[in-house]
Design an enzyme around this catalytic site. Sequence first.
Site, mmCIF file in Angstrom:
data_model
loop_
_atom_site.group_PDB
_atom_site.id
_atom_site.type_symbol
_atom_site.label_atom_id
_atom_site.label_comp_id
_atom_site.label_asym_id
_atom_site.label_seq_id
_atom_site.Cartn_x
_atom_site.Cartn_y
_atom_site.Cartn_z
ATOM 1 N N ASP A 64 11.407 -1.282 -111.157
ATOM 2 C CA ASP A 64 10.922 -1.113 -109.785
ATOM 3 C C ASP A 64 11.960 -1.707 -108.842
ATOM 4 O O ASP A 64 12.053 -2.920 -108.677
ATOM 5 C CB ASP A 64 9.577 -1.819 -109.623
ATOM 6 C CG ASP A 64 8.933 -1.537 -108.271
ATOM 7 O OD1 ASP A 64 9.657 -1.124 -107.347
ATOM 8 O OD2 ASP A 64 7.712 -1.726 -108.160
ATOM 9 N N ASN A 93 16.958 7.874 -106.174
ATOM 10 C CA ASN A 93 15.975 8.574 -105.351
ATOM 11 C C ASN A 93 14.806 7.676 -104.942
ATOM 12 O O ASN A 93 13.733 8.149 -104.610
ATOM 13 C CB ASN A 93 15.452 9.808 -106.109
ATOM 14 C CG ASN A 93 14.603 10.712 -105.245
ATOM 15 O OD1 ASN A 93 15.034 11.182 -104.201
ATOM 16 N ND2 ASN A 93 13.367 10.962 -105.685
ATOM 17 N N TYR A 160 11.173 3.620 -91.757
ATOM 18 C CA TYR A 160 11.678 4.597 -92.723
ATOM 19 C C TYR A 160 12.975 5.229 -92.223
ATOM 20 O O TYR A 160 13.977 5.297 -92.948
ATOM 21 C CB TYR A 160 10.616 5.670 -92.953
ATOM 22 C CG TYR A 160 11.026 6.777 -93.894
ATOM 23 C CD1 TYR A 160 11.010 6.576 -95.267
ATOM 24 C CD2 TYR A 160 11.413 8.021 -93.402
ATOM 25 C CE1 TYR A 160 11.380 7.590 -96.138
ATOM 26 C CE2 TYR A 160 11.784 9.040 -94.252
ATOM 27 C CZ TYR A 160 11.764 8.827 -95.629
ATOM 28 O OH TYR A 160 12.129 9.831 -96.481
ATOM 29 N N LYS A 164 16.756 4.828 -93.935
ATOM 30 C CA LYS A 164 17.462 5.987 -94.468
ATOM 31 C C LYS A 164 18.775 6.234 -93.723
ATOM 32 O O LYS A 164 19.773 6.662 -94.322
ATOM 33 C CB LYS A 164 16.566 7.226 -94.401
ATOM 34 C CG LYS A 164 15.403 7.197 -95.393
ATOM 35 C CD LYS A 164 15.892 7.183 -96.824
ATOM 36 C CE LYS A 164 14.761 7.366 -97.829
ATOM 37 N NZ LYS A 164 15.231 7.414 -99.228
#
Length: 237
Positions: A64, A93, A160, A164
């Site tokens: 994890d 990913n 988020y 990214k």
Amino acid sequence: MSARFAGRVVLVAGAGTGVCRATAVAFAREGATVMVAGPDPDELAGTVKLIRDAGGAADSVTADLTRGGSDAAVRMVAETVERYGALDIAFNNATVTGPNRHVADIQEADWAQTLAGNLTGVWMAMKHELAHMEARGAGVIVNTSCDMAATGRLVGMGAYAASKAALSALTRTAAHEYIAKGIRINAISPGPAHGAKPGETGGATAEEVAETVVWLCSDEASFVVGHDMVLDKKTVV
């Protein structure tokens, strides 16, 4: 099965379903030996079974990257190399969606967890993948970013989008640093709804994303370095 990736060892890290599963299956179909890594051992086992039932070679390691820190990254790379003697290709990913709140309403803990999964976890994975690839003088890495990181259209998903966008920058920097050492690094930025049917929202399906990753890692894409490839029919800028 094809022999396009025969003799190559691929690590697919992030989860045991969705894009990770589709990519692992696609690599195995092309002759690669695949190690899948993620937090859920049952999901990973399902992916391994799909590959083995089709005649491919695969194994799994529970790791994890969001909660396991550096230990998880070390474990998945070390077990891949220990079992198969090499690590030729890595697809990172790992994705944490994070809170759906406007920027001023994001809690510090949610912000930290989102960056831990989408940025810090992938950086740690790359750190250990690169160490092995550099010693061998060759390798390919693909990271998953998001097209919304460039557009800013993901209202309510500031953590988020920020994580990214940072990952895209990290990918490009690493690509420049390591291409002279024989390691190619790129990113993909899928649009939304990559679990939907083709054409529904412009987003790619998991299988379409997988085929793009496989191509980026192939010899046919040997000239592609430092790109963040958008997988969306919509205009990004």
